[in-house]
Motif scaffolding. Structure first.
Motif, mmCIF file in Angstrom:
data_model
loop_
_atom_site.group_PDB
_atom_site.id
_atom_site.type_symbol
_atom_site.label_atom_id
_atom_site.label_comp_id
_atom_site.label_asym_id
_atom_site.label_seq_id
_atom_site.Cartn_x
_atom_site.Cartn_y
_atom_site.Cartn_z
ATOM 1 N N TYR A 128 -2.992 5.831 6.416
ATOM 2 C CA TYR A 128 -1.519 5.856 6.108
ATOM 3 C C TYR A 128 -1.166 6.365 5.030
ATOM 4 O O TYR A 128 -2.011 6.757 4.021
ATOM 5 N N ALA A 129 -0.092 7.002 4.953
ATOM 6 C CA ALA A 129 0.548 7.632 4.061
ATOM 7 C C ALA A 129 2.042 7.089 3.608
ATOM 8 O O ALA A 129 2.452 6.599 4.554
ATOM 9 N N ARG A 130 2.492 7.261 2.672
ATOM 10 C CA ARG A 130 4.077 7.004 2.200
ATOM 11 C C ARG A 130 4.797 7.828 3.118
ATOM 12 O O ARG A 130 4.431 9.016 3.163
ATOM 13 N N ASN A 131 6.168 7.588 3.329
ATOM 14 C CA ASN A 131 6.868 8.437 4.085
ATOM 15 C C ASN A 131 7.284 9.770 3.439
ATOM 16 O O ASN A 131 8.029 10.389 4.146
ATOM 17 N N SER A 133 5.432 11.742 1.801
ATOM 18 C CA SER A 133 4.216 12.537 1.723
ATOM 19 C C SER A 133 4.725 13.917 2.608
ATOM 20 O O SER A 133 5.186 13.784 3.616
ATOM 21 N N TYR A 209 -4.319 5.864 2.139
ATOM 22 C CA TYR A 209 -5.116 4.578 2.376
ATOM 23 C C TYR A 209 -5.567 4.459 3.328
ATOM 24 O O TYR A 209 -5.251 4.984 4.621
ATOM 25 N N TRP A 216 -4.615 -2.846 7.034
ATOM 26 C CA TRP A 216 -3.162 -2.020 6.846
ATOM 27 C C TRP A 216 -2.303 -2.619 7.454
ATOM 28 O O TRP A 216 -1.099 -1.832 7.846
ATOM 29 N N PHE A 219 1.433 -2.332 6.185
ATOM 30 C CA PHE A 219 1.908 -0.798 6.159
ATOM 31 C C PHE A 219 2.435 -0.408 7.676
ATOM 32 O O PHE A 219 3.395 0.188 8.076
ATOM 33 N N GLU A 225 8.924 2.836 5.623
ATOM 34 C CA GLU A 225 7.996 3.228 4.569
ATOM 35 C C GLU A 225 6.760 4.007 4.596
ATOM 36 O O GLU A 225 6.311 4.727 3.811
ATOM 37 N N TYR A 226 5.893 3.486 5.597
ATOM 38 C CA TYR A 226 4.618 4.115 5.751
ATOM 39 C C TYR A 226 4.430 4.506 7.133
ATOM 40 O O TYR A 226 5.258 4.002 8.180
ATOM 41 N N THR A 227 3.544 5.594 7.295
ATOM 42 C CA THR A 227 3.244 6.281 8.659
ATOM 43 C C THR A 227 1.734 6.122 8.882
ATOM 44 O O THR A 227 0.975 6.578 8.091
ATOM 45 N N CYS A 228 1.226 5.850 9.885
ATOM 46 C CA CYS A 228 -0.368 5.978 10.076
ATOM 47 C C CYS A 228 -0.246 7.449 10.488
ATOM 48 O O CYS A 228 0.260 8.069 11.463
#
Length: 371
Positions: A128-131, A133, A209, A216, A219, A225-228
């Motif tokens: 996962y990354a924050r959006n 990113s 992460y 996860w 997320f 807020e987060y994307t796989c």
């Protein structure tokens, strides 16, 4: 039937409470910790993790399936496969569910045996990354050979990644980096176990992460807020979870291993036959350690598909001197060699030691089919 909660470290306590609830182990030494209960019967010390794949083992213990088979099973919870391997090495665990990479390293260090397949794991280990990113903003499709992975090598290079070394998460990270033409040297690895690592990422540590379900889940539940950005399934690498047993327990208690497998296989077969029962059991299991939505429980069930007894047996049947299960694990070993995690002689050692042992599984399946 007893439970002990061990190795569930609390880092970033407030954030951890949002992700996972866990207990602590006391310092008392009981008779069962020596492998015997007060009546002198052998205790099977079973290690599980707070993720989806060990559910059949846990459920067999919780619902009395093991009791009905005359087994005394003590369940202990661990953070990840490497900590389980340490417990096997110290003589504290007899049987455990682990990922593919820890099963290989455990066979090397402990001579532990792979005795059953649990579930495929490629899709359940996720990055996962924050959006905000640049990996997310770059989107998918930058690599035509691996179109589901977000971003380019330039986007990933130099990123700080929260990931537990030596685990299936680590394997997945290395596999994804390989698709981008990168190695671990091209990123900054922050070595943290899954639960505390997820809490740290939630609190702002790291750019990425890597973890397995339900680490996860926070997320996954916040797509705004987060994307796989990648899973192991997005690469060309296989990954599975397996049941391993200590060399000592295999030698001294083969009859108990067969009975244990009968109980676990019975639950797995019940889940295979009844999708609703599988979902309800998963929902209850995942809410034991944190808050799990109905959607997440169903997503987990969809990721971790059950197989029939015949399919499980087929994975271990040898053709031309090897089985599909052994070939899969040896491909993981090859990948570990390529990434300087183990040496070629380590791989040859586990082959010579016959680290995949199908005899207990075959006997258990035969017993179930004869009922």
């Amino acid at each position: 039937m007893r439970k002990k909660f061990v190795q569930l470290a609390a880092v970033f306590t407030a954030a951890c409470m949002m992700l996972c609830a866990c207990g602590t182990n006391n310092n008392e030494t009981s008779d069962s910790e020596q492998g015997k209960d007060t009546s002198g019967d052998t205790v099977i010390r079973m290690a599980t993790m707070t993720t989806g794949f060990p559910l059949p083992m846990h459920h067999a213990n919780k619902t009395g399936v093991f009791d009905d088979l005359g087994l005394n099973v003590e369940e202990e919870f661990f953070d990840n496969g490497p900590t389980i391997n340490e417990a096997i090495a110290s003589g504290d665990i007899d049987i455990a569910g682990v990922g593919g990479m820890p099963s290989v390293s455990g066979a090397i260090s402990n001579n532990s045996k792979v005795i059953a397949w649990m579930e495929d794991d490629e899709s359940s280990v996720q990055i996962y990354a924050r959006n905000d990113s640049d990996i997310v903003s770059a989107g998918k499709g930058k690599n035509e050979n691996y179109p589901n992975i977000y971003g380019t090598a330039d986007n990933w290079k130099g990123k700080s990644v929260v990931c537990a070394m030596g685990t299936s998460s680590h394997y997945t990270l290395l596999a994804v980096l390989e698709t981008l033409g990168l190695t671990q040297e091209d990123i900054e690895l922050i070595n943290m176990e899954g639960v505390s690592g997820a809490a740290a990422f939630l609190a702002g540590t790291g750019d990425l992460y890597v973890g397995f379900n339900p680490q996860w889940s926070e997320f996954y539940s916040k797509p705004d807020e987060y994307t796989c950005v990648a899973t192991c399934a997005d690469t060309d690498k296989k990954l599975n979870t397996v049941l391993i047993a200590s060399e000592e327990f295999c030698e001294n208690h083969p009859d108990l291993l067969v009975k244990f497998l009968e109980g676990m296989l019975k639950v797995q077969n019940d889940f295979y036959d009844d999708a609703k029962y599988y979902y309800e059991s998963m929902y209850e299991w995942q809410n034991t350690f944190g808050e799990c939505s109905e959607e997440l429980a169903q997503y987990t069930v969809d990721l971790q598909v059950m197989r029939s007894l015949q399919e499980r047996r087929a994975l271990f049947e040898e053709k031309n001197g090897s089985s599909e299960m052994q070939d899969t694990l040896l491909s993981i070993a090859d990948f570990m060699i390529d990434n300087n995690v183990i040496e070629e002689e380590d791989k040859q050692k586990i082959i010579e030691d016959k680290f995949v042992d199908s005899s207990y599984l075959f006997e258990a399946i035969d017993n179930l089919n004869a009922e």
